[in-house]
Design a protein around this motif. Structure first.
Motif, short mmCIF file in Angstrom:
data_model
loop_
_atom_site.label_atom_id
_atom_site.label_comp_id
_atom_site.label_asym_id
_atom_site.label_seq_id
_atom_site.Cartn_x
_atom_site.Cartn_y
_atom_site.Cartn_z
N CYS A 1 -0.17 9.97 -7.34
CA CYS A 1 0.63 10.36 -8.43
C CYS A 1 1.20 11.82 -8.18
O CYS A 1 0.69 12.68 -7.47
CB CYS A 1 -0.51 10.43 -9.52
N ASN A 2 2.54 11.75 -8.59
CA ASN A 2 3.08 13.05 -8.59
C ASN A 2 4.26 13.30 -9.75
O ASN A 2 4.00 12.50 -10.61
CB ASN A 2 3.80 13.28 -7.23
N THR A 3 4.91 14.18 -9.67
CA THR A 3 5.64 14.55 -11.00
C THR A 3 6.61 13.25 -11.25
O THR A 3 7.08 13.03 -12.41
CB THR A 3 6.51 15.86 -10.55
N SER A 4 6.96 12.52 -10.13
CA SER A 4 7.72 11.49 -10.42
C SER A 4 7.11 10.26 -11.05
O SER A 4 7.62 9.32 -11.70
CB SER A 4 8.35 10.80 -9.14
N THR B 1 0.87 -1.11 0.12
CA THR B 1 -0.07 0.03 -0.01
C THR B 1 0.92 1.15 -0.04
O THR B 1 0.54 2.35 -0.80
CB THR B 1 -0.92 -0.06 1.14
N ILE B 2 1.70 1.22 0.87
CA ILE B 2 2.69 2.41 0.77
C ILE B 2 3.31 2.57 -0.44
O ILE B 2 3.66 3.68 -1.08
CB ILE B 2 3.72 2.09 2.02
N PHE B 3 3.84 1.37 -1.29
CA PHE B 3 4.39 1.59 -2.50
C PHE B 3 3.57 1.99 -3.58
O PHE B 3 3.86 2.91 -4.39
CB PHE B 3 4.86 0.15 -2.89
N VAL B 4 2.10 1.63 -3.76
CA VAL B 4 1.43 2.26 -4.57
C VAL B 4 0.81 3.50 -4.33
O VAL B 4 0.87 4.22 -5.27
CB VAL B 4 0.13 1.06 -4.50
N ILE B 5 0.67 3.75 -3.29
CA ILE B 5 0.13 5.20 -2.76
C ILE B 5 0.93 6.01 -2.46
O ILE B 5 0.92 7.24 -2.80
CB ILE B 5 -1.01 4.94 -1.55
N GLY B 6 2.15 5.72 -1.89
CA GLY B 6 3.07 6.63 -1.41
C GLY B 6 3.16 6.92 -0.04
O GLY B 6 1.89 6.68 0.49
N ALA B 7 4.14 7.30 0.38
CA ALA B 7 4.40 7.45 1.94
C ALA B 7 3.48 8.73 2.39
O ALA B 7 2.81 8.61 3.63
CB ALA B 7 5.80 7.58 2.45
N ARG C 1 -3.84 14.97 -15.79
CA ARG C 1 -4.24 15.77 -16.70
C ARG C 1 -3.43 17.21 -16.38
O ARG C 1 -2.56 17.19 -15.26
CB ARG C 1 -5.84 16.45 -16.96
N ASN C 2 -3.45 18.28 -17.05
CA ASN C 2 -2.67 19.56 -16.77
C ASN C 2 -0.96 19.09 -16.58
O ASN C 2 -0.62 19.61 -15.60
CB ASN C 2 -3.37 20.35 -15.83
N VAL C 3 -0.51 18.07 -17.18
CA VAL C 3 0.74 18.00 -17.17
C VAL C 3 1.67 19.07 -17.39
O VAL C 3 1.50 19.43 -18.80
CB VAL C 3 1.30 16.43 -17.83
N ARG C 4 2.51 19.52 -16.85
CA ARG C 4 3.48 20.66 -17.36
C ARG C 4 4.87 20.21 -17.09
O ARG C 4 5.18 19.49 -16.00
CB ARG C 4 3.06 21.94 -16.69
N LEU C 5 5.60 20.52 -18.10
CA LEU C 5 7.11 20.26 -18.14
C LEU C 5 7.95 21.63 -18.06
O LEU C 5 7.43 22.70 -18.33
CB LEU C 5 7.51 19.61 -19.36
N ASP C 6 8.97 21.54 -17.24
CA ASP C 6 9.92 22.81 -17.22
C ASP C 6 10.69 22.82 -18.55
O ASP C 6 11.54 21.99 -18.39
CB ASP C 6 10.67 22.66 -15.97
N ARG D 1 6.98 19.23 -14.11
CA ARG D 1 6.90 20.36 -13.22
C ARG D 1 5.57 20.25 -12.30
O ARG D 1 5.60 20.24 -11.05
CB ARG D 1 6.82 21.62 -13.92
N SER D 2 4.60 19.89 -12.78
CA SER D 2 3.29 19.68 -12.08
C SER D 2 2.27 18.65 -12.96
O SER D 2 2.35 18.83 -14.08
CB SER D 2 2.46 21.07 -11.71
N LEU D 3 1.21 18.36 -12.18
CA LEU D 3 0.01 17.60 -12.82
C LEU D 3 -0.92 17.49 -12.02
O LEU D 3 -0.82 18.02 -10.82
CB LEU D 3 0.53 16.14 -13.40
N GLU D 4 -1.89 17.21 -12.51
CA GLU D 4 -3.32 16.86 -11.89
C GLU D 4 -4.04 15.43 -11.94
O GLU D 4 -3.96 15.15 -12.99
CB GLU D 4 -4.68 17.89 -12.09
N VAL D 5 -4.25 14.86 -10.96
CA VAL D 5 -4.87 13.55 -11.03
C VAL D 5 -6.42 13.80 -11.79
O VAL D 5 -7.28 14.63 -11.13
CB VAL D 5 -4.88 12.78 -9.82
N ASP D 6 -6.74 13.08 -12.77
CA ASP D 6 -7.88 13.16 -13.21
C ASP D 6 -8.90 12.26 -12.57
O ASP D 6 -9.28 11.02 -13.15
CB ASP D 6 -7.79 12.91 -14.67
N GLY D 7 -9.56 12.71 -11.77
CA GLY D 7 -10.62 12.01 -10.94
C GLY D 7 -10.14 10.83 -10.23
O GLY D 7 -9.01 10.51 -10.20
N PRO D 8 -11.12 9.81 -9.72
CA PRO D 8 -10.66 8.62 -8.81
C PRO D 8 -10.20 7.64 -9.71
O PRO D 8 -10.63 7.59 -10.98
CB PRO D 8 -11.95 8.23 -8.18
N CYS D 9 -9.41 7.18 -9.39
CA CYS D 9 -8.90 5.63 -10.06
C CYS D 9 -8.86 4.49 -9.12
O CYS D 9 -8.88 4.51 -8.15
CB CYS D 9 -7.51 6.10 -10.73
#
Length: 129
Positions: free
Chosen positions: A28-31, A17-23, A64-69, A121-129
């Motif tokens: 989801c994040n930029t990584s 769960t920690i691996f999938v969701i993150g600590a 969505r709204n994925v942005r790159l530097d 640089r940034s992103l938004e999660v698009d709804g539940p998954c």
């Protein structure tokens, strides 16, 4: 009293769960965004090399709204603005801000005398998954 044998399945679930969701509870994040630049070896008139950029969503959710530097980004050929366009101050919007499905890739190409590093640089999660 629980034995080690009884705790092993619980510990496995917690670690997974920690691996999938993150600590920190974010799935989801930029990584979660992988950006690869590929030198095609093709040279355009003027001597610049064509590079293909592949932006892959490795998150289990659509984003969505994925942005790159892209500070310093330049090109001598047109880039499809639906795939990659300037947003603000060296930041570029991928896929017109539209959702990118899990494990999907958005690609675009540009030509210059060298490749550009374009970290997410940034992103938004698009709804539940």
């Amino acid at each position: 009293m629980a034995t080690c044998h009884q705790l092993q399945p619980i510990l496995t679930i917690v670690v997974f769960t920690i691996f999938v969701i993150g600590a920190n509870g974010e799935r989801c994040n930029t990584s979660s965004i992988q950006v690869d630049t590929i030198n095609t070896g093709t040279i355009v008139p003027g001597g610049d090399t064509i590079f293909v950029v592949e932006v892959k969503n490795q998150c289990p959710c659509a984003v969505r709204n994925v942005r790159l530097d892209g500070m310093g980004f330049a090109t001598t050929v047109d880039v499809d603005p639906a795939a990659f366009r300037a947003d603000d101050g060296g930041v570029y919007l991928v896929n017109g801000g539209q959702p990118i499905a899990s494990m999907a890739t958005v690609s675009f190409q540009y030509a210059w005398d060298h490749f550009f590093q374009m970290p997410p640089r940034s992103l938004e999660v698009d709804g539940p998954c």
